[in-house]
Design a protein around this motif. Sequence first.
Motif, PDB file in Angstrom:
ATOM      1  N   ASN A 223      16.686 -10.063   1.134  1.00 28.35           N
ATOM      2  CA  ASN A 223      16.893  -8.835   0.365  1.00 28.35           C
ATOM      3  C   ASN A 223      15.594  -8.181  -0.094  1.00 28.35           C
ATOM      4  O   ASN A 223      15.629  -7.155  -0.787  1.00 28.35           O
ATOM      5  N   LEU A 224      14.466  -8.772   0.285  1.00 26.60           N
ATOM      6  CA  LEU A 224      13.183  -8.187  -0.087  1.00 26.60           C
ATOM      7  C   LEU A 224      13.026  -6.838   0.610  1.00 26.60           C
ATOM      8  O   LEU A 224      13.098  -6.744   1.827  1.00 26.60           O
ATOM      9  N   LYS A 225      12.794  -5.776  -0.187  1.00 24.80           N
ATOM     10  CA  LYS A 225      12.699  -4.435   0.369  1.00 24.80           C
ATOM     11  C   LYS A 225      11.332  -3.802   0.158  1.00 24.80           C
ATOM     12  O   LYS A 225      10.977  -2.860   0.875  1.00 24.80           O
ATOM     13  N   SER A 226      10.588  -4.290  -0.823  1.00 25.36           N
ATOM     14  CA  SER A 226       9.343  -3.609  -1.182  1.00 25.36           C
ATOM     15  C   SER A 226       8.197  -4.590  -1.371  1.00 25.36           C
ATOM     16  O   SER A 226       8.315  -5.531  -2.162  1.00 25.36           O
ATOM     17  N   VAL A 227       7.116  -4.381  -0.630  1.00 26.14           N
ATOM     18  CA  VAL A 227       5.893  -5.167  -0.767  1.00 26.14           C
ATOM     19  C   VAL A 227       4.706  -4.216  -0.641  1.00 26.14           C
ATOM     20  O   VAL A 227       4.637  -3.433   0.315  1.00 26.14           O
ATOM     21  N   VAL A 228       3.803  -4.281  -1.591  1.00 26.80           N
ATOM     22  CA  VAL A 228       2.546  -3.524  -1.493  1.00 26.80           C
ATOM     23  C   VAL A 228       1.405  -4.531  -1.460  1.00 26.80           C
ATOM     24  O   VAL A 228       1.233  -5.331  -2.380  1.00 26.80           O
ATOM     25  N   ILE A 229       0.630  -4.517  -0.362  1.00 26.08           N
ATOM     26  CA  ILE A 229      -0.494  -5.433  -0.203  1.00 26.08           C
ATOM     27  C   ILE A 229      -1.768  -4.709  -0.622  1.00 26.08           C
ATOM     28  O   ILE A 229      -2.128  -3.689  -0.029  1.00 26.08           O
ATOM     29  N   PRO A 230      -2.473  -5.211  -1.633  1.00 24.08           N
ATOM     30  CA  PRO A 230      -3.675  -4.523  -2.115  1.00 24.08           C
ATOM     31  C   PRO A 230      -4.881  -4.743  -1.202  1.00 24.08           C
ATOM     32  O   PRO A 230      -4.877  -5.633  -0.331  1.00 24.08           O
ATOM     33  N   ASP A 231      -5.922  -3.961  -1.432  1.00 23.70           N
ATOM     34  CA  ASP A 231      -7.141  -4.028  -0.614  1.00 23.70           C
ATOM     35  C   ASP A 231      -7.931  -5.315  -0.829  1.00 23.70           C
ATOM     36  O   ASP A 231      -8.876  -5.578  -0.079  1.00 23.70           O
ATOM     37  N   SER A 232      -7.567  -6.111  -1.829  1.00 27.72           N
ATOM     38  CA  SER A 232      -8.277  -7.372  -2.065  1.00 27.72           C
ATOM     39  C   SER A 232      -7.909  -8.443  -1.041  1.00 27.72           C
ATOM     40  O   SER A 232      -8.672  -9.383  -0.809  1.00 27.72           O
ATOM     41  N   VAL A 233      -6.760  -8.316  -0.396  1.00 25.91           N
ATOM     42  CA  VAL A 233      -6.255  -9.346   0.518  1.00 25.91           C
ATOM     43  C   VAL A 233      -7.028  -9.316   1.829  1.00 25.91           C
ATOM     44  O   VAL A 233      -7.224  -8.253   2.429  1.00 25.91           O
ATOM     45  N   THR A 234      -7.471 -10.499   2.271  1.00 28.20           N
ATOM     46  CA  THR A 234      -8.201 -10.595   3.538  1.00 28.20           C
ATOM     47  C   THR A 234      -7.437 -11.348   4.617  1.00 28.20           C
ATOM     48  O   THR A 234      -7.784 -11.255   5.791  1.00 28.20           O
ATOM     49  N   SER A 235      -6.395 -12.101   4.229  1.00 27.92           N
ATOM     50  CA  SER A 235      -5.632 -12.848   5.230  1.00 27.92           C
ATOM     51  C   SER A 235      -4.184 -13.029   4.787  1.00 27.92           C
ATOM     52  O   SER A 235      -3.892 -13.079   3.588  1.00 27.92           O
ATOM     53  N   ILE A 236      -3.297 -13.108   5.776  1.00 28.19           N
ATOM     54  CA  ILE A 236      -1.873 -13.317   5.543  1.00 28.19           C
ATOM     55  C   ILE A 236      -1.485 -14.614   6.234  1.00 28.19           C
ATOM     56  O   ILE A 236      -1.705 -14.779   7.435  1.00 28.19           O
ATOM     57  N   GLY A 237      -0.919 -15.545   5.490  1.00 26.10           N
ATOM     58  CA  GLY A 237      -0.637 -16.884   6.002  1.00 26.10           C
ATOM     59  C   GLY A 237       0.556 -16.953   6.943  1.00 26.10           C
ATOM     60  O   GLY A 237       1.351 -16.014   7.066  1.00 26.10           O
ATOM     61  N   ASP A 238       0.682 -18.101   7.606  1.00 25.71           N
ATOM     62  CA  ASP A 238       1.792 -18.340   8.522  1.00 25.71           C
ATOM     63  C   ASP A 238       3.128 -18.201   7.785  1.00 25.71           C
ATOM     64  O   ASP A 238       3.280 -18.659   6.648  1.00 25.71           O
ATOM     65  N   TYR A 239       4.071 -17.562   8.449  1.00 25.80           N
ATOM     66  CA  TYR A 239       5.447 -17.421   7.939  1.00 25.80           C
ATOM     67  C   TYR A 239       5.528 -16.715   6.577  1.00 25.80           C
ATOM     68  O   TYR A 239       6.539 -16.821   5.886  1.00 25.80           O
ATOM     69  N   ALA A 240       4.489 -16.005   6.171  1.00 21.94           N
ATOM     70  CA  ALA A 240       4.455 -15.427   4.825  1.00 21.94           C
ATOM     71  C   ALA A 240       5.669 -14.554   4.528  1.00 21.94           C
ATOM     72  O   ALA A 240       6.229 -14.594   3.430  1.00 21.94           O
ATOM     73  N   PHE A 241       6.089 -13.746   5.518  1.00 25.48           N
ATOM     74  CA  PHE A 241       7.248 -12.860   5.321  1.00 25.48           C
ATOM     75  C   PHE A 241       8.329 -13.122   6.371  1.00 25.48           C
ATOM     76  O   PHE A 241       9.183 -12.267   6.604  1.00 25.48           O
TER      77      PHE A 241
END
Length: 495
Positions: free
Chosen positions: A179-197
């Motif tokens: 049911n997750l509909k909204s995610v905002v990723i800020p400019d501080s993030v440098t990597s997204i992990g396995d299976y994150a979403f």
Amino acid sequence: MTLNEYSLDKPDILEKLYALNYDFVADGIYYKINRDGISVTVTYKCTYGTYSGDIIIPESVVHDHRTYSVTSIGDRAFYICKGLTSVVIPESISSIGDKAFFHCQRLFSISIPESVAEIGCLAFYNCINLTEVAFNACMVQGPTSNSGAWFLGCSGITKLTIGDSVRHIPQYLCYNRTNLKSVVIPDSVTSIGDYAFAGCSGLASITIPNSVTSIGYAAFCGCALLTLIIGAGVKQIGFNQTTPVKTIWLTEFSPNGSTNLSGKVNYVINDNNKLLDNTRVYRFLNYLFEADGMIYVPTDPYQKTCDAISCTYDESIKHCSVAGPVICRGLELNIINVNDYCFHSNQYLQSVTLMAEAKIGEYALQNCRNLQMTIIGNDVKEIESKCFEGCGNLESISLGNNVISIGNMAFDNCCSLKHVELNSKLKAIGKNAFLNCRNIIKITSHSLVPPSCDGNPFGDINKWECCLSVPNSAFNDYKAANYWKEFFLLDKLLL
């Protein structure tokens, strides 16, 4: 006698058995002194379900005239606290233990501070009413498998806010949050992990900022992404991702693994992204902008034009107008095209006005199931194939005066349509353009020349009962024209 021989309805016995689980209590919160002798861990009394109501954990606590830093929330500290409604976690907390908030059914929101460096398995398991999560932990590592995902069973989460201090999105952070509909990723993030979403099937769109350099294995596997914007800094994309409908690439070259997030249509800045199929090159793609729920790309600075390439899939926007001019950097830009897949599967959209100057692309509004009304402006010339396919609630459509062609299956399965009005300049209707539109009972054509028909454009409508109205001067031409002559009820328009 063993513990299993005691019943949970004998708290006096259990309290004696677990009297050493905490060292002291202050303001209704139970603490255990850590080995360093200067900090404490939040724990429970002697049985699970200790806490209820609103809990504010302090950064420090005083006991026996001594001040302790509160640095941890222990394993099962709030385990099955069914009456817990809110908890404030201070910046002093560095770890949250296994199953710390297990089955807290009345917990509606949680904010994880920047200071947290470790979160245990199933920390928020089955908090079924948890709807909003504010995640600020800077570099915390996720669980090693999906069976230990922190928010497993939290089916109510619809919004994730990632703080500006976060550098790494942990693996399994939002695993299977459908049911997750909204995610905002800020400019501080440098990597997204396995299976994150992975498994976030309700996530319609997401923007990866330019700061991100790597996207982990299966980070978006099972997501029904309709629009994905990939920032200029991405260099590595792991295997086993989803297939977005539209992928907007701001990278100068194709990242390693770019085909793993290749969309049905791919917007690129140049011809260097050679690994991708079905590309659309826009030299000014990195100047894309949003206006009134739409995403536009400038096409010609001299002519001051742009194309609409996507909507924003915002549930608050139910009525959308693609009507120029739109403002970009203080300049007015005229809208030329509404591109392929532009509104594809937008379930929030109820009405749309399209005032582009050239065409409405293939699949542009396909499967917009709640769309009821469409107005197409006088400057639109082409409605391409499958443009409105599957818009089952579309009740009315107004074609602009300059539409000259309707593509194959353009209105296929628009089963709520009852009246179709064809403009005076229409020249051609594609194959099965109105297939499965069985409820059409009236067709009005204003063209003095019967439009050419490829095959059977109106599919299986009942030509014995559907009335065809045509201009008086062209009545005999329609009676003799292929396909149109098959209508039993043919009458003259009163002009």
